[in-house]
Design a protein around this motif. Structure first.
Motif, short mmCIF file in Angstrom:
data_model
loop_
_atom_site.label_atom_id
_atom_site.label_comp_id
_atom_site.label_asym_id
_atom_site.label_seq_id
_atom_site.Cartn_x
_atom_site.Cartn_y
_atom_site.Cartn_z
N ARG A 5 6.76 11.04 -23.49
CA ARG A 5 5.34 10.81 -23.78
C ARG A 5 4.51 11.16 -22.55
O ARG A 5 4.87 10.79 -21.43
N LEU A 6 3.43 11.88 -22.77
CA LEU A 6 2.41 12.10 -21.75
C LEU A 6 1.18 11.32 -22.18
O LEU A 6 0.73 11.45 -23.32
N ARG A 24 -5.59 18.69 -17.69
CA ARG A 24 -6.79 17.85 -17.78
C ARG A 24 -6.71 16.92 -18.99
O ARG A 24 -7.11 17.28 -20.10
N GLY A 25 -6.14 15.76 -18.79
CA GLY A 25 -6.17 14.73 -19.84
C GLY A 25 -5.30 15.00 -21.04
O GLY A 25 -5.72 14.78 -22.17
N VAL A 26 -4.08 15.45 -20.82
CA VAL A 26 -3.16 15.76 -21.93
C VAL A 26 -2.41 14.50 -22.36
O VAL A 26 -1.83 13.79 -21.54
N THR A 27 -2.43 14.26 -23.66
CA THR A 27 -1.65 13.18 -24.27
C THR A 27 -0.78 13.79 -25.37
O THR A 27 -1.30 14.46 -26.26
N LEU A 28 0.53 13.58 -25.26
CA LEU A 28 1.48 14.11 -26.24
C LEU A 28 2.61 13.11 -26.45
O LEU A 28 3.11 12.53 -25.48
N VAL A 215 2.45 23.55 -29.60
CA VAL A 215 1.28 23.01 -28.90
C VAL A 215 0.67 24.14 -28.08
O VAL A 215 1.35 24.72 -27.22
N ARG A 216 -0.58 24.46 -28.35
CA ARG A 216 -1.27 25.50 -27.59
C ARG A 216 -2.20 24.85 -26.57
O ARG A 216 -2.95 23.92 -26.91
N ASN A 229 3.59 15.07 -35.39
CA ASN A 229 3.13 14.00 -36.28
C ASN A 229 1.65 14.17 -36.55
O ASN A 229 0.86 14.34 -35.64
N GLY A 230 1.31 14.20 -37.82
CA GLY A 230 -0.09 14.37 -38.16
C GLY A 230 -0.50 15.81 -38.35
O GLY A 230 -1.64 16.10 -38.63
#
Length: 235
Positions: A5-6, A24-28, A215-216, A229-230
């Protein structure tokens, strides 16, 4: 199950006196068994994210979590131990040790970790080399192999420890299109057979097409996320 998880991750480098933001503010959230590509042009942050997930670098802010632990505040030695225990790496330049045979290259990470005795390690090494189609080339050195064969050795070396994650940085960059397709098919087979999570950094359309999640990135931010997911989203 989430394997990595990021959380709001930022990474800024200093180039002289200039601050250069790479991420810059990546959430994965990355699920166990994912076959995932992180794509984008040069400077988009994809290699930086791979390095953060691989504990080769630490975030300026935010959290990188692998399994139940985070890389926050760990010493260089602890980070190295973490990489050796939980992660496998596949590089575009193969990074094999030229003076060692195929068998010895794959055995090296097991020796490094002190896993098993010589007989146990040899059984483990031979099993994975058979799986990647190199069972009859175990005594050759890297210079006696084609590029595709060298990358198969690199895949075997990454998988022999049974890691949580395999991180592959542009794994097809030095291969022709036919060989690249064979290597991607091999990694896809290993993903399905062993449930190993693969994450690729790439700009190769072939790798993107094979991925179950794409993920791009653009300018260090997630531009789209397809297959996670999603489903697809843009930000």
């Amino acid at each position: 199950m989430t394997v990595a998880r990021l959380i709001d991750v930022h990474k800024t480098y200093m180039v002289g006196r200039v601050r250069v933001p790479a991420v810059r503010g990546v959430t994965l959230d990355i699920e166990h068994g994912a076959f995932m590509s992180i794509a984008g042009p040069s400077g988009s942050g994809k290699t930086t994210i791979l390095n953060l997930l691989g504990a080769l670098d630490t975030p300026t802010s935010g959290t990188v979590q692998i399994g139940d632990g985070t890389t926050d505040g760990l010493s260089l030695k602890t980070l190295a131990d973490f990489r050796n225990t939980h992660l496998g790496f596949v590089f575009q330049t193969f990074n094999l040790i030229p003076v060692l045979t195929v068998r010895e290259n794959v055995d090296f990470p097991l020796q490094l970790q002190g896993i098993g005795n010589k007989r146990e390690r040899n059984e483990r090494v031979m099993k994975i080399l058979q799986e990647v189609g190199l069972g009859d080339l175990v005594d050759r050195r890297p210079t006696e192999l084609s590029g595709g064969q060298q990358q198969r050795v690199a895949v075997a070396r990454a998988l022999v420890k049974g890691p949580r994650l395999v991180l592959a940085d542009e794994p097809t960059a030095n291969l022709d299109s036919e060989t690249a397709g064979e290597i991607m098919a091999l990694m896809q087979m290993m993903n399905e057979k062993h449930g190993t999570t693969f994450i690729f950094s790439t700009h190769d359309p072939l790798v993107m097409e094979r991925a179950s999640r794409l993920v791009r990135l653009h300018d260090g931010r997630v531009a789209s996320d397809e297959g996670g997911n999603g489903g697809r989203h843009a930000s």
